[in-house]
Design a protein around this motif. Sequence first.
Motif, PDB file in Angstrom:
ATOM      1  N   UNK A  96       1.130   0.649   2.750  1.00 27.92           N
ATOM      2  CA  UNK A  96       0.197   0.521   1.487  1.00 27.92           C
ATOM      3  C   UNK A  96       0.253   1.645   0.578  1.00 27.92           C
ATOM      4  N   UNK A  97       0.152   1.281  -0.643  1.00 27.76           N
ATOM      5  CA  UNK A  97       0.380   2.561  -1.679  1.00 27.76           C
ATOM      6  C   UNK A  97      -0.836   2.820  -2.051  1.00 27.76           C
ATOM      7  N   UNK A  98      -1.026   4.270  -2.408  1.00 24.36           N
ATOM      8  CA  UNK A  98      -2.466   4.863  -3.058  1.00 24.36           C
ATOM      9  C   UNK A  98      -2.055   5.569  -4.235  1.00 24.36           C
ATOM     10  N   UNK A  99      -2.457   5.329  -5.275  1.00 21.54           N
ATOM     11  CA  UNK A  99      -1.898   5.903  -6.447  1.00 21.54           C
ATOM     12  C   UNK A  99      -2.921   6.630  -7.299  1.00 21.54           C
ATOM     13  N   UNK A 100      -2.781   7.755  -7.644  1.00 19.52           N
ATOM     14  CA  UNK A 100      -3.356   8.534  -8.913  1.00 19.52           C
ATOM     15  C   UNK A 100      -3.137   7.798 -10.069  1.00 19.52           C
TER      16      UNK A 100
END
Length: 341
Positions: free
Chosen positions: A167-171
């Motif tokens: 899963x992706x965590x994005x600023x």
Amino acid sequence: MRRLPIRSLTGLAVIGLLAVTGCGTDTRTDSARDAAATGAGRTIRAQEVMRLTEVHPETGMTLLEGPTFDANGALVVVDVTAPAGKPKVLRVDVRKKTSRPLHTDDRGAYTSAQYSPYDGRIYLTDFSHGEIVSLAPDGSDPRTFFSGRVDGAPMNPDDLAFDQDGDLYISDSRGMSEGKAVGRVVRIDREGRNATVLAGGLAAPNGISFDSEYRGLWVSELTQNRVSYLLLDDRGGVASQHTAIRVDGGIAQTDSIAVDADGNLYQALHGRPAMAVYDRHGERLATVEVPARAADGLESATNVAITPGGTKAYMTVSGPAGGYLYSFDAPAEGVRQSNGG
């Protein structure tokens, strides 16, 4: 990614963290304690590896970002301001000091690159168009992984980190150009179907990386020169959030973040060709610097990747003199989170 000047954003069509501590116990590794003993005055001198890019006449800039190692040990780097038709993603052989184009297109402004642990593809953040794009490992088969609004607002995705499931965590640096603290951390599931805002009210969030135990996220806020820590719950949501480190950067601002096997943070500095290294308790261990004789014409150290299982680190540095790779010996070994997201 360091922040492009507003005039550059306008002039380009494409550019339109509770430190984890034990209760009353010093949980730092021997290497972290040894480094801390020397204090913040310790300087690590980086050495030039090669120049990768020159200033593009079309955009008036070159800006290297997102260094990340592929499965074969080659380094992949993005050039944020490369114009249409010029290499926007490059593959670098650091031993031979050679590079070759991996991908280009006519619109993307890519600010970071990461390999997914789920499908092995390269994922790129397109800051200007609010999209996440993926490529096959050889640079072919470009796909739009995610596009559109999240909770009713468009994204300006800057950096990204993957959890162990892919899963992706994005600023999301929205609001940066207006100076408003409306930035976010966004989670997108590995299928690209569900996007969730995990945290809001952030001041131009830039760097993002998991800690070494995947318990929480370090997030740098560029316009406040601070690093926040987001402790995650067992569902991937935010259990708590606080300011963990205040970075004394002077004229420089907090850019991307990487984390090594000992949990040390490598905080890149926009406005100075240097990085600040902290342990997980927020103690400044060292400053990585380009030698003074080489610093003329270099304005920012945007990001770093540390060799998996080794300590050789490669830092992307850019300015009017061009886009360069510099190397240094990191205090601890590289892991997945050592690829600057």
